[in-house]
Design an enzyme around this catalytic site. Structure first.
Site, PDB file in Angstrom:
ATOM      1  CB  CYS A 175      -0.939   0.018   1.198  1.00 40.75           C
ATOM      2  SG  CYS A 175      -0.061  -0.016   2.760  1.00 40.75           S
ATOM      3  CB  CYS A 179      -3.276  -1.230   9.043  1.00 34.93           C
ATOM      4  SG  CYS A 179      -4.112  -1.364   7.466  1.00 34.93           S
ATOM      5  CG  ASP A 181      -0.309   3.221   4.030  1.00 41.55           C
ATOM      6  OD1 ASP A 181      -0.275   3.953   3.038  1.00 41.55           O
ATOM      7  OD2 ASP A 181      -1.355   2.771   4.516  1.00 41.55           O
ATOM      8  CB  CYS A 211      -4.946   3.470   5.416  1.00 41.45           C
ATOM      9  SG  CYS A 211      -4.594   2.184   6.627  1.00 41.45           S
TER      10      CYS A 211
HETATM   11 FE1  FES Z   1      -1.516   0.327   4.278  1.00 34.54          FE
HETATM   12 FE2  FES Z   1      -3.339   0.343   6.050  1.00 34.54          FE
HETATM   13  S1  FES Z   1      -3.638   0.250   3.930  1.00 34.54           S
HETATM   14  S2  FES Z   1      -1.247   0.359   6.373  1.00 34.54           S
END
Ligand code: FES
Length: 124
Positions: A33, A102, A35, A58
């Site tokens: 993702c 996450c 992140d 997110c």
């Molecule tokens: Fe990447 Fe939540 S979608 S940490």
């Protein structure tokens, strides 16, 4: 889809920021993702006296980092190492299955920050 606790920590994240001259820092990223999460800890007498986080991610990543800082604050290093992605998710009254990774990020960043602290202690 999200529990009230997740929404609360997302809307009012605790311990946001960074610690200058911290005892340890842990950064993890999720390649899927994109992140990124960074956790800073201040350790005194084997206790996590202060902890802050910065998360570029997110809503669930923000809520889990906020929760993990609350869980780790005031704990000994040994106690903090027992915090897992499952215990973070449980404290938030659960996360949707597709969002479990996450909370993985939050627990991993904490463990990395502790590792960083332990490595710096060994060098002393
Ligand atoms: Fe990447 Fe939540 S979608 S940490």
């Amino acid at each position: 889809m999200y529990s009230e606790k997740v929404m609360d920590h997302f809307n009012n994240p605790r311990n946001v920021g960074e610690i200058q001259d911290c005892s340890g820092v842990g950064e993890v990223g999720n390649p899927v993702c994109g992140d990124i999460m960074k956790i800073f800890i201040q350790v005194e007498d084997n206790i996590i006296k202060d902890i802050k986080f910065k998360t570029f991610g997110c809503g669930a990543a923000i809520a889990t980092s906020s929760m993990v800082t609350e869980m780790a604050k005031g704990k000994t290093i040994e106690e903090a190492l027992k915090i897992t992605k499952q215990s973070v998710a449980d404290k938030l009254d659960g996360l949707p299955p597709q969002k479990m990774h996450c909370s993985n990020l939050a627990a991993d960043a904490l463990h990395k920050a502790i590792e960083d602290y332990q490595n710096s202690q060994e060098k002393k």
